[in-house]
Design a protein around this motif. Structure first.
Motif, PDB file in Angstrom:
ATOM      1  N   GLN A 128      -4.553  -6.932  -5.244  1.00 24.77           N
ATOM      2  CA  GLN A 128      -5.742  -6.150  -4.913  1.00 24.77           C
ATOM      3  C   GLN A 128      -5.538  -4.665  -5.212  1.00 24.77           C
ATOM      4  OE1 GLN A 128      -6.319  -7.231  -0.807  1.00 24.77           O
ATOM      5  NE2 GLN A 128      -7.648  -8.967  -1.307  1.00 24.77           N
ATOM      6  N   VAL A 129      -4.311  -4.166  -5.057  1.00 26.20           N
ATOM      7  CA  VAL A 129      -4.030  -2.757  -5.356  1.00 26.20           C
ATOM      8  C   VAL A 129      -4.328  -2.447  -6.814  1.00 26.20           C
ATOM      9  CG1 VAL A 129      -2.187  -1.042  -5.586  1.00 26.20           C
ATOM     10  CG2 VAL A 129      -2.335  -2.427  -3.521  1.00 26.20           C
ATOM     11  N   PHE A 130      -3.920  -3.343  -7.712  1.00 24.31           N
ATOM     12  CA  PHE A 130      -4.107  -3.086  -9.143  1.00 24.31           C
ATOM     13  C   PHE A 130      -5.490  -3.487  -9.645  1.00 24.31           C
ATOM     14  CE2 PHE A 130       0.486  -2.859  -8.906  1.00 24.31           C
ATOM     15  CZ  PHE A 130       0.771  -1.816  -9.778  1.00 24.31           C
ATOM     16  N   GLU A 131      -6.255  -4.184  -8.806  1.00 21.27           N
ATOM     17  CA  GLU A 131      -7.607  -4.580  -9.215  1.00 21.27           C
ATOM     18  C   GLU A 131      -8.654  -3.583  -8.756  1.00 21.27           C
ATOM     19  OE1 GLU A 131      -8.277  -8.477  -7.744  1.00 21.27           O
ATOM     20  OE2 GLU A 131      -7.142  -9.464  -9.349  1.00 21.27           O
ATOM     21  N   THR A 132      -8.324  -2.730  -7.783  1.00 22.44           N
ATOM     22  CA  THR A 132      -9.293  -1.773  -7.270  1.00 22.44           C
ATOM     23  C   THR A 132      -8.619  -0.434  -7.031  1.00 22.44           C
ATOM     24  OG1 THR A 132     -10.807  -1.272  -5.440  1.00 22.44           O
ATOM     25  CG2 THR A 132      -8.865  -2.571  -4.920  1.00 22.44           C
ATOM     26  N   THR A 133      -9.412   0.618  -7.060  1.00 16.11           N
ATOM     27  CA  THR A 133      -8.867   1.961  -6.832  1.00 16.11           C
ATOM     28  C   THR A 133      -8.832   2.314  -5.349  1.00 16.11           C
ATOM     29  OG1 THR A 133     -11.092   2.893  -7.141  1.00 16.11           O
ATOM     30  CG2 THR A 133      -9.651   2.793  -9.083  1.00 16.11           C
ATOM     31  N   GLU A 134      -9.324   1.440  -4.493  1.00 16.62           N
ATOM     32  CA  GLU A 134      -9.330   1.711  -3.058  1.00 16.62           C
ATOM     33  C   GLU A 134      -7.975   1.373  -2.439  1.00 16.62           C
ATOM     34  OE1 GLU A 134     -12.492  -0.470  -1.322  1.00 16.62           O
ATOM     35  OE2 GLU A 134     -14.072   0.627  -2.371  1.00 16.62           O
ATOM     36  N   LYS A 135      -7.643   2.077  -1.365  1.00 15.94           N
ATOM     37  CA  LYS A 135      -6.386   1.825  -0.661  1.00 15.94           C
ATOM     38  C   LYS A 135      -6.440   0.451  -0.005  1.00 15.94           C
ATOM     39  CE  LYS A 135      -4.468   5.168   1.723  1.00 15.94           C
ATOM     40  NZ  LYS A 135      -4.124   6.126   2.823  1.00 15.94           N
ATOM     41  N   GLN A 136      -5.336  -0.285  -0.068  1.00 12.86           N
ATOM     42  CA  GLN A 136      -5.239  -1.620   0.503  1.00 12.86           C
ATOM     43  C   GLN A 136      -4.236  -1.628   1.652  1.00 12.86           C
ATOM     44  OE1 GLN A 136      -7.281  -4.126  -0.574  1.00 12.86           O
ATOM     45  NE2 GLN A 136      -8.155  -2.543  -1.920  1.00 12.86           N
ATOM     46  N   PHE A 137      -4.434  -2.549   2.606  1.00 12.17           N
ATOM     47  CA  PHE A 137      -3.587  -2.614   3.787  1.00 12.17           C
ATOM     48  C   PHE A 137      -3.186  -4.062   4.059  1.00 12.17           C
ATOM     49  CE2 PHE A 137      -6.805   0.675   4.237  1.00 12.17           C
ATOM     50  CZ  PHE A 137      -6.063   1.797   4.548  1.00 12.17           C
ATOM     51  N   CYS A 138      -2.027  -4.247   4.656  1.00 11.50           N
ATOM     52  CA  CYS A 138      -1.627  -5.553   5.179  1.00 11.50           C
ATOM     53  C   CYS A 138      -0.442  -5.352   6.121  1.00 11.50           C
ATOM     54  CB  CYS A 138      -1.272  -6.539   4.058  1.00 11.50           C
ATOM     55  SG  CYS A 138       0.284  -6.184   3.219  1.00 11.50           S
ATOM     56  N   GLU A 139      -0.136  -6.378   6.916  1.00 11.06           N
ATOM     57  CA  GLU A 139       1.011  -6.336   7.826  1.00 11.06           C
ATOM     58  C   GLU A 139       1.939  -7.494   7.499  1.00 11.06           C
ATOM     59  OE1 GLU A 139      -0.044  -6.062  11.918  1.00 11.06           O
ATOM     60  OE2 GLU A 139      -1.262  -4.233  11.657  1.00 11.06           O
ATOM     61  N   VAL A 140       3.227  -7.191   7.360  1.00 11.40           N
ATOM     62  CA  VAL A 140       4.220  -8.190   6.960  1.00 11.40           C
ATOM     63  C   VAL A 140       5.501  -7.954   7.763  1.00 11.40           C
ATOM     64  CG1 VAL A 140       3.313  -8.505   4.620  1.00 11.40           C
ATOM     65  CG2 VAL A 140       4.981  -6.685   5.067  1.00 11.40           C
ATOM     66  N   GLY A 141       6.461  -8.862   7.549  1.00  7.23           N
ATOM     67  CA  GLY A 141       7.773  -8.715   8.166  1.00  7.23           C
ATOM     68  C   GLY A 141       8.783  -8.215   7.151  1.00  7.23           C
ATOM     69  N   LEU A 142       9.441  -7.096   7.441  1.00  5.86           N
ATOM     70  CA  LEU A 142      10.438  -6.499   6.540  1.00  5.86           C
ATOM     71  C   LEU A 142      11.829  -6.832   7.062  1.00  5.86           C
ATOM     72  CD1 LEU A 142      10.882  -4.546   4.092  1.00  5.86           C
ATOM     73  CD2 LEU A 142      11.084  -2.716   5.777  1.00  5.86           C
ATOM     74  N   THR A 143      12.660  -7.395   6.185  1.00  5.46           N
ATOM     75  CA  THR A 143      13.998  -7.827   6.578  1.00  5.46           C
ATOM     76  C   THR A 143      15.026  -6.743   6.282  1.00  5.46           C
ATOM     77  OG1 THR A 143      13.396 -10.118   6.069  1.00  5.46           O
ATOM     78  CG2 THR A 143      15.733  -9.634   6.352  1.00  5.46           C
ATOM     79  N   HIS A 144      15.756  -6.317   7.302  1.00  6.31           N
ATOM     80  CA  HIS A 144      16.853  -5.358   7.138  1.00  6.31           C
ATOM     81  C   HIS A 144      18.064  -6.091   6.567  1.00  6.31           C
ATOM     82  CE1 HIS A 144      19.944  -2.414   8.391  1.00  6.31           C
ATOM     83  NE2 HIS A 144      18.942  -1.541   8.332  1.00  6.31           N
ATOM     84  N   LYS A 145      18.945  -5.344   5.948  1.00  9.87           N
ATOM     85  CA  LYS A 145      20.142  -5.935   5.357  1.00  9.87           C
ATOM     86  C   LYS A 145      20.949  -6.698   6.401  1.00  9.87           C
ATOM     87  CE  LYS A 145      24.137  -4.764   2.490  1.00  9.87           C
ATOM     88  NZ  LYS A 145      24.904  -3.673   1.846  1.00  9.87           N
ATOM     89  N   THR A 146      20.880  -6.270   7.658  1.00  4.30           N
ATOM     90  CA  THR A 146      21.614  -6.937   8.739  1.00  4.30           C
ATOM     91  C   THR A 146      20.953  -8.233   9.200  1.00  4.30           C
ATOM     92  OG1 THR A 146      20.403  -5.632  10.387  1.00  4.30           O
ATOM     93  CG2 THR A 146      22.482  -4.730   9.569  1.00  4.30           C
ATOM     94  N   GLY A 147      19.726  -8.500   8.707  1.00  4.78           N
ATOM     95  CA  GLY A 147      18.991  -9.696   9.115  1.00  4.78           C
ATOM     96  C   GLY A 147      17.907  -9.429  10.136  1.00  4.78           C
ATOM     97  N   LYS A 148      17.890  -8.223  10.701  1.00  2.63           N
ATOM     98  CA  LYS A 148      16.856  -7.861  11.666  1.00  2.63           C
ATOM     99  C   LYS A 148      15.511  -7.739  10.962  1.00  2.63           C
ATOM    100  CE  LYS A 148      15.488  -4.125  14.797  1.00  2.63           C
ATOM    101  NZ  LYS A 148      15.815  -2.773  15.303  1.00  2.63           N
TER     102      LYS A 148
END
Length: 419
Positions: free
Chosen positions: A133-153
């Motif tokens: 969606q970011v590359f299909e439109t010039t409007e800002k896009q949002f979402c929420e995800v889980g980011l994994t730290h190198k330690t596994g957290k």
């Protein structure tokens, strides 16, 4: 000899060039009064000044662009949120210091790495939809995800992405990564606090209701019932002292009064028992519900109980609440349904309790009854279920019976305590 000839030739060419330049200067000097030449020289001067001004503007613009680029780089690198620059395939082209901290990886190891590899498995589909969606439109896009730290957290993060262009005018994605872990934790704590307060309020209300029933029940049992029983004993004494001449008539009247007193005593006991069903505390919910179903069953109505999935007893307040709900539903069947058969089904599926009461009676139009505020006696049931954080669904049609389904979720089971 050859070298001497070349030097001579070069000298001759130099002399010719100097002669031609001298003649050109003499020509220009002779034509100095020519207006055309003067105009040409003036225009050349003007053009020279214009070029100098343009050159100054270009130098200033270049310095401003350089300053803006330096400021952008400084903001990018020192921003308090993670920044990543991605290509259209989600490959990391650049990352800032905070992005490195959030991922627990060095900046050099992040470059040319798929950003997807930093996310949890469940976040993959969300991220791919987001980057598309970011590359299909010039409007800002949002979402929420889980980011994994190198330690596994795993951190809960919000992604904000929008289009930018590099120096070669190639479209890229500037991705902001905002850590929501602390905020989400506070929200969950706040929600848990609210649930705890609701459950404490529920316990207080249920306890107040039961205490009031106990008070009324004891008053009936210890007060009114004893008075009625004493009156019955005194009538028996009067019966023995009757004059024989009028014994039959008086005896008949006394027997009538005696029968009324017996009925009143039994009714008082029944009301007292309903108000304070000690059988629940002594024998459990299943036994108490079986007793209710047996009591209301008659040749005209058969009420059956299906009780399953309970390996151990529930908290006493919860058992009492379920008993009251079922008791009210059965009373509604007796008052309104004209049913011949009714089923009370109570099951525990995992951590939830499911209550279902259905009959084959005359039924009713649910929406109309609810709109009229009648609800066929359902208001008190709904209030009890709301206190337990549960839900009520009513299904009924005229001449097609009624089915009422109640779901009491895990949180209502865990939080109900005995006071």
């Amino acid at each position: 000899m050859r070298e001497s000839d070349e030097e001579s030739k070069f000298a001759q060419l130099r002399m010719l060039a100097e002669k031609m330049l001298h003649e050109q200067d003499n020509f220009i000097a002779k034509q100095s009064d020519n207006e055309h030449i003067k105009q040409l020289i003036h225009e050349l001067h003007v053009h020279q000044i214009e070029l100098e001004i343009q050159n100054e503007e270009l130098m200033r613009s270049r310095m401003e662009a350089e300053q803006s680029r330096n400021e952008y780089a400084l903001l990018y690198e020192s921003a308090p949120i993670g920044y990543f620059t991605l290509d259209q395939y989600g490959i990391i082209l650049k990352a800032n210091h905070m992005g490195s901290l959030l991922s627990g990886r060095r900046l050099s190891s992040l470059v040319k790495k798929p950003f997807r590899s930093l996310l949890t498995f469940d976040s993959g589909k969300t991220f791919y939809t987001f980057i598309q969606q970011v590359f299909e439109t010039t409007e800002k896009q949002f979402c929420e995800v889980g980011l994994t730290h190198k330690t596994g957290k795993v951190s809960e993060v919000r992604l904000e992405g929008w289009q930018i262009k590099d120096t070669n005018n190639i479209v890229q994605c500037l991705l902001g990564v905002i850590d929501l872990t602390e905020r989400k934790s506070m929200e969950r704590e706040t929600m848990q606090l609210k649930l705890t307060q609701q459950q404490e309020l529920m316990n207080a209300i249920l306890n107040a209701q039961e205490q009031e029933r106990i008070r009324i029940g004891e008053s009936l049992h210890n007060g009114l019932a004893q008075v009625l029983y004493a009156a019955k004993l005194n009538l028996q004494v009067l019966h023995s002292l009757l004059d024989t001449s009028k014994q039959k008539e008086v005896a008949k009247a006394l027997n009538t009064v005696d029968n009324f007193l017996v009925e009143g005593i039994e009714l008082t006991r029944s009301i007292s028992h309903d108000l304070v069903p000690t059988v629940i505390k002594d024998f459990g919910l299943e036994y108490a519900l079986n007793a209710v179903c047996s009591k209301v069953s008659s040749p005209d109505l058969t009420v059956t109980l299906d009780y399953r999935g309970f390996n151990q007893r529930l908290e006493q307040n919860l058992e009492m609440a379920i008993f009251r709900i079922v008791q009210e539903l059965i009373n509604n069947i007796l008052k309104h349904s004209r049913a011949r058969m009714a089923l009370v089904k109570i099951t525990r599926n995992g951590t939830d309790i499911f209550i279902q009461v259905k009959d084959n009676g005359i039924g009713f139009e649910v929406e109309r009854e609810m709109a009229n505020g009648k609800g066929i006696g359902l208001s008190s049931i709904q209030n009890r279920v709301v206190l337990l954080s549960g839900t009520v669904n009513v299904h009924s049609q005229p001449n097609q019976g009624t089915q009422i389904s109640i779901l009491l979720p895990e949180k209502s089971i865990k939080k109900v305590t005995v006071s």
